[in-house]
Design a protein around this motif. Structure first.
Motif, PDB file in Angstrom:
ATOM      1  N   LEU A  92      -2.794   2.705  -0.268  1.00  0.00           N
ATOM      2  CA  LEU A  92      -3.710   1.308  -1.043  1.00  0.00           C
ATOM      3  C   LEU A  92      -3.631   0.326  -1.812  1.00  0.00           C
ATOM      4  CD1 LEU A  92      -6.663   3.850  -2.949  1.00  0.00           C
ATOM      5  CD2 LEU A  92      -7.195   2.455  -0.624  1.00  0.00           C
ATOM      6  N   ASP A  93      -4.260  -0.731  -1.165  1.00  0.00           N
ATOM      7  CA  ASP A  93      -3.462  -1.244  -1.690  1.00  0.00           C
ATOM      8  C   ASP A  93      -4.835  -2.291  -2.275  1.00  0.00           C
ATOM      9  OD1 ASP A  93      -2.432  -4.065  -2.547  1.00  0.00           O
ATOM     10  OD2 ASP A  93      -3.024  -5.242  -1.235  1.00  0.00           O
ATOM     11  N   ARG A 147       0.676   2.680  -3.171  1.00  0.00           N
ATOM     12  CA  ARG A 147      -0.012   3.960  -4.520  1.00  0.00           C
ATOM     13  C   ARG A 147      -0.948   4.621  -2.796  1.00  0.00           C
ATOM     14  NH1 ARG A 147      -4.305   1.758  -7.455  1.00  0.00           N
ATOM     15  NH2 ARG A 147      -2.844   0.694  -8.827  1.00  0.00           N
ATOM     16  N   SER A 148       0.179   5.809  -2.768  1.00  0.00           N
ATOM     17  CA  SER A 148      -0.770   6.662  -1.240  1.00  0.00           C
ATOM     18  C   SER A 148       0.000   7.896  -2.345  1.00  0.00           C
ATOM     19  CB  SER A 148       0.814   5.864  -0.241  1.00  0.00           C
ATOM     20  OG  SER A 148       1.529   6.201  -0.247  1.00  0.00           O
ATOM     21  N   THR A 192      -6.032  -3.071   0.961  1.00  0.00           N
ATOM     22  CA  THR A 192      -5.663  -3.028   2.096  1.00  0.00           C
ATOM     23  C   THR A 192      -6.100  -1.422   2.173  1.00  0.00           C
ATOM     24  OG1 THR A 192      -3.720  -4.917   3.270  1.00  0.00           O
ATOM     25  CG2 THR A 192      -3.524  -2.779   4.602  1.00  0.00           C
ATOM     26  N   VAL A 193      -6.622  -0.824   3.442  1.00  0.00           N
ATOM     27  CA  VAL A 193      -6.800   0.662   3.142  1.00  0.00           C
ATOM     28  C   VAL A 193      -5.706   1.421   4.867  1.00  0.00           C
ATOM     29  CG1 VAL A 193      -8.710   0.875   3.943  1.00  0.00           C
ATOM     30  CG2 VAL A 193      -8.303   2.339   2.658  1.00  0.00           C
ATOM     31  N   VAL A 204     -10.487  -2.755  -2.558  1.00  0.00           N
ATOM     32  CA  VAL A 204      -9.383  -2.754  -1.652  1.00  0.00           C
ATOM     33  C   VAL A 204      -9.056  -3.951  -0.735  1.00  0.00           C
ATOM     34  CG1 VAL A 204      -9.113  -1.281   0.434  1.00  0.00           C
ATOM     35  CG2 VAL A 204     -10.589  -0.744  -1.326  1.00  0.00           C
ATOM     36  N   TRP A 263       1.037  -1.093  -0.262  1.00  0.00           N
ATOM     37  CA  TRP A 263      -0.102   0.148  -0.148  1.00  0.00           C
ATOM     38  C   TRP A 263       0.832   1.353   0.026  1.00  0.00           C
ATOM     39  CZ3 TRP A 263       0.364  -3.894   3.304  1.00  0.00           C
ATOM     40  CH2 TRP A 263       0.707  -3.108   4.649  1.00  0.00           C
TER      41      TRP A 263
END
Ligand SMILES: Cc1cc2nc3c(=O)[nH]c(=O)nc-3n(C[C@H](O)[C@H](O)[C@H](O)COP(=O)(O)OP(=O)(O)OC[C@H]3O[C@@H](n4cnc5c(N)ncnc54)[C@H](O)[C@@H]3O)c2cc1C
Ligand code: SF4
Length: 345
Positions: A263-264, A240-241, A273-274, A271, A237
Motif C-alpha cells: 500500500l501507498d 507498507r506491505s 496505490t494498492v 489509497v 508501496w
C-alpha cells in the motif's frame, strides 16, 4: 523410482544444452513440467514427485553450479533483483528485503520448514506443483493434470484444500506456493533463458496458466527454458506491505487462504496505490485488479476493505468442501488490508 540420468551443469550454456536433450517433446501435450529433461535446484519438490512416480523425467540437470551467476540479491535504483538460485532462507532474511519488501520476507518465512527453506531455491519454489492428493497419488486413475482426458477425482471428492478462483470443470487444483503470491502482487517479472540462448522477460502473472481444458500445461515456459531471476519494481508501496497466511497449523503448512498486500497511503489514509495478491485458494498466483480498483482513491477503512474483498471473490466457484472458502478468503484479505494500513512507517 524409475532410473534417470543425473548431469551437473557448470554454467548456463551447459545447463541449456543438457536441458534441451533427452528425447522428443510433443509440442501439443508436453509442457515444461513434462519435458524429458528437468532442472534440479533444491530437489524438494521434484524428487518428491519422482518418488511418488508422478514426475518421470529421463534426465535431471543439476543447476546448483550456476549459483555464482544466479545466486545473488541486488537492490538497485528502482528495482530489486533476485537470482533464481537464491535459497529461500537467504532471501527471507536479507536485511533490505526485511526492511523494504516485507511482503516478500513474510511469504518466504511462512513457507515450508527451516530445513526446506535452506535447501530450496526461489525459482523452484515458484514452479512447485499442486498438492492435490489425487494428483500426487497415482493409484487414482482420474486426474486430468497427471493423465490428460482421464477426468478429475477431486471435483466430487476430497477438495477442501483446493481452489475457488481460476478453476475449470476439468481441474480445481490449487497453486500451493506463498512466495509467488507476493511476487504477483508486486508486479514482478521473470527473466528466462531459452535453449537457443536468447533471453526474455515475462510478467509473473503470465508464467503460470489457468487450467481451462488443458490442466496438464501449467506454465508458459517452453521445455528446457531456464529461469535466471526475478525483478521487482520498487515503489513507496513495497515498504507498507505484508503477507497474511491462514493455515490449519502454525508450525508449517500450506495456506488455506492468504493475501499479499502492498500500500501507498496519503496521510489521511487515502489509497494512492494498492497491490493485492491472493493465495491458497487460487488455481495460479492471483493478482486481484478488481479489488485494487475498488480501493484506489478511497480512504482505507473497514467499509472499503470489505467492498474490495467482495470484488476479489466475485468470480469464486465452489465445490462440495470449498463452500466456506470465499468467506475465508474475503476475511483474510480484509484483515491483511487493515493490518497493512496500521503499519508504522
Ligand atoms: C513438507 C513440505 C512443506 C512445504 N510447505 C510449503 C509452504 O508452506 N509454502 C510453500 O511455498 N512451499 C512449501 N513447500 C514447497 C517447497 O517450498 C518447495 O518444494 C521448494 O520451494 C521447491 O524448490 P526447489 O529448489 O527444491 O525446487 P526443485 O524441486 O528443485 O524444482 C521444482 C521444479 O522447478 C524446476 N526448476 C527449478 N529451478 C528452475 C529454474 N531455475 N529454471 C527452470 N526450472 C526450474 C524443476 O525442474 C522442477 O520442475 C513445502 C514442501 C514440503 C516438502
Ligand atoms: S483437481 Fe486437478 S490435479 Fe486434482 S484430481 Fe482434479 S485434475 Fe487432478
Amino acid at each position: 523410482m524409475r532410473p534417470f540420468f543425473l548431469e551437473t551443469a557448470r554454467d548456463a550454456n551447459e545447463a541449456l544444452r543438457l536441458g534441451a536433450c533427452g528425447g522428443e517433446v510433443d509440442a501439443h501435450v508436453d509442457a515444461h513440467v513434462r519435458a524429458p529433461a528437468q532442472y534440479l535446484a533444491g530437489g524438494t519438490n521434484l524428487l518428491d514427485l519422482m518418488k511418488l512416480d508422478v514426475a518421470r523425467p529421463e534426465r535431471l540437470v543439476n543447476i546448483n553450479g550456476l549459483r555464482q551467476d544466479y545466486g545473488s540479491i541486488e537492490a538497485e535504483e528502482g528495482e530489486l533483483r533476485l537470482g533464481a538460485l537464491v535459497h529461500m532462507s537467504t532471501a527471507a532474511d536479507h536485511p533490505i528485503i526485511r526492511q523494504d519488501y516485507r511482503v516478500l520476507s513474510d511469504a518466504l518465512w511462512m513457507a515450508a520448514s527451516p530445513q526446506l527453506r535452506n535447501m530450496a531455491s526461489l525459482a523452484g519454489n515458484v514452479l512447485q506443483r499442486t498438492r492435490c492428493n489425487y494428483f500426487r497419488d497415482t493409484s487414482w486413475g482420474a486426474c486430468n493434470k497427471r493423465k490428460p482426458g482421464s477426468g478429475c477425482a477431486a471435483i466430487d471428492g476430497v477438495n477442501r484444500r483446493l481452489a475457488v478462483l481460476g478453476v475449470s470443470e476439468h481441474c480445481i487444483a490449487n497453486y500451493p506456493g506463498d512466495f509467488a503470491i507476493a511476487l504477483v502482487a508486486l508486479g514482478a517479472r521473470v527473466d528466462v533463458l531459452g535453449t537457443d540462448g536468447a533471453s526474455r522477460s515475462i510478467a509473473l502473472e503470465d508464467l503460470h496458466r489457468l487450467p481451462g481444458d488443458t490442466p496438464h500445461i501449467e506454465t508458459n515456459l517452453a521445455p528446457g527454458e531456464l529461469i535466471t531471476g526475478f525483478r521487482i519494481p520498487t515503489g513507496p508501496w513495497t515498504r507498507r506491505s505484508l503477507y497474511l497466511k491462514i493455515r490449519d497449523r502454525a508450525s508449517y503448512d500450506f495456506a488455506l487462504a492468504s493475501a499479499a498486500v502492498a500500500l501507498d497511503l496519503a496521510p489521511d489514509a487515502t489509497v494512492r496505490t494498492v497491490r493485492i495478491g491472493i493465495g491458497g485458494l487460487v488455481a495460479k498466483p492471483w493478482r486481484s485488479l478488481d479489488a485494487e480498483a475498488v480501493l484506489k482513491g478511497r480512504v482505507l477503512d473497514e467499509t472499503s476493505a470489505s467492498e474490495a474483498a467482495e470484488a476479489a471473490f466475485a468470480s469464486a466457484v465452489v465445490h462440495s468442501e470449498t463452500g466456506c472458502k470465499p468467506e475465508l478468503g474475503r476475511r483474510t484479505l480484509i484483515r491483511a488490508l487493515l493490518e497493512a494500513g496500521r503499519m508504522e512507517m
